[in-house]
Design a protein around this motif. Structure first.
Motif, PDB file in Angstrom:
ATOM      1  N   MET A   1     -27.949   8.200 -23.930  1.00  4.47           N
ATOM      2  CA  MET A   1     -27.881   9.023 -23.010  1.00  4.47           C
ATOM      3  C   MET A   1     -27.636   8.382 -21.773  1.00  4.47           C
ATOM      4  N   LYS A   2     -26.934   9.078 -20.982  1.00  2.00           N
ATOM      5  CA  LYS A   2     -26.415   8.532 -19.726  1.00  2.00           C
ATOM      6  C   LYS A   2     -27.479   8.979 -18.623  1.00  2.00           C
ATOM      7  N   GLN A   3     -27.843   7.684 -17.806  1.00  2.00           N
ATOM      8  CA  GLN A   3     -28.675   7.907 -16.895  1.00  2.00           C
ATOM      9  C   GLN A   3     -28.084   8.739 -15.451  1.00  2.00           C
ATOM     10  N   PRO A   4     -28.861   9.576 -14.997  1.00  2.00           N
ATOM     11  CA  PRO A   4     -28.025  10.471 -13.879  1.00  2.00           C
ATOM     12  C   PRO A   4     -27.666   9.476 -12.465  1.00  2.00           C
ATOM     13  N   LYS A   5     -27.007   9.442 -11.947  1.00  2.00           N
ATOM     14  CA  LYS A   5     -26.811   8.786 -10.668  1.00  2.00           C
ATOM     15  C   LYS A   5     -27.709   9.320  -9.375  1.00  2.00           C
ATOM     16  N   GLU A  52     -32.152  11.605  -4.295  1.00  2.00           N
ATOM     17  CA  GLU A  52     -31.206  12.540  -4.385  1.00  2.00           C
ATOM     18  C   GLU A  52     -30.600  12.370  -5.772  1.00  2.00           C
ATOM     19  N   GLN A  53     -30.231  13.485  -6.388  1.00  2.00           N
ATOM     20  CA  GLN A  53     -29.402  13.509  -7.701  1.00  2.00           C
ATOM     21  C   GLN A  53     -28.295  14.610  -7.342  1.00  2.00           C
ATOM     22  N   ASP A  54     -27.023  14.301  -7.353  1.00  2.00           N
ATOM     23  CA  ASP A  54     -25.941  15.157  -7.021  1.00  2.00           C
ATOM     24  C   ASP A  54     -26.280  15.801  -5.760  1.00  2.00           C
ATOM     25  N   ALA A  84     -36.647  15.703 -12.928  1.00  2.00           N
ATOM     26  CA  ALA A  84     -36.418  14.229 -12.931  1.00  2.00           C
ATOM     27  C   ALA A  84     -37.606  13.530 -13.491  1.00  2.00           C
ATOM     28  N   ARG A  85     -38.517  13.785 -14.028  1.00  2.00           N
ATOM     29  CA  ARG A  85     -39.622  13.285 -14.697  1.00  2.00           C
ATOM     30  C   ARG A  85     -39.169  12.293 -15.854  1.00  2.00           C
TER      31      ARG A  85
END
Length: 169
Positions: A1-5, A52-54, A84-85
């Motif tokens: 699973m890709k980690q979010p930026k 922040e995410q996106d 985001a937890r």
């Protein structure tokens, strides 16, 4: 699973209302006034972090260096959005704050936590272990003496660290 930026940055005054909204979604955190969050973003931006995410706020730490203890970073509040937890944001935000030039002279971190707040105890114990710091705690703001029975006793949690441990954070 890709980690979010994720983007870690200092807040500014225009972030105050979004941080207020984030905190309100992070129960059981105490909600401060929107004006308080605005002041934190403006006056204490060097010791606060917004994630922040996106482009949307998902993490927040408000903190400051007390005038009476200039070698201490006091963490007022840690908020992580429900979505985001599980990303380790709490520890990552703490490490980010302690890696800033503004906190270079800090030899310890302090926060207050109620005995029932297991998530906060877990975060700060885990962070202390990860940097090789020593965690101690003692009752500080008493339910009856300070809160007139309206809130639980807050325990002062202190993480003392060595310079070498901070380099590893």
């Amino acid at each position: 699973m890709k980690q979010p930026k994720l983007t870690f940055r200092k807040p500014d005054a225009k972030d105050g209302s979004e941080i207020w909204s984030l905190v309100s979604r992070c129960k059981p955190l105490d909600e401060n006034s929107m004006y308080c969050n605005l002041l934190q973003c403006d006056h204490f931006r060097d010791t606060c972090v917004l994630v922040e995410q996106d482009g949307l706020p998902v993490g927040w730490i408000s903190g400051y260096i007390p005038p009476s203890t200039p070698n201490t970073l006091f963490v007022w509040q840690v908020a992580v959005a429900p979505e985001a937890r599980g990303l380790g944001l709490g520890k990552r935000m703490l490490a980010h704050l302690l890696d800033r030039p503004e906190t270079a002279d800090c030899a310890r971190l302090q926060t207050t936590i109620t005995k029932s707040n297991e998530a906060s105890w877990g975060l700060f114990r885990s962070f202390a272990r990860s940097i090789g710091g020593e965690l101690t705690s003692a009752a500080h703001f008493d339910r009856d003496d300070h809160f007139a029975g309206h809130a639980a006793t807050e325990h002062m949690v202190t993480i003392t660290f060595e310079e070498e441990a901070m380099a590893a954070a």
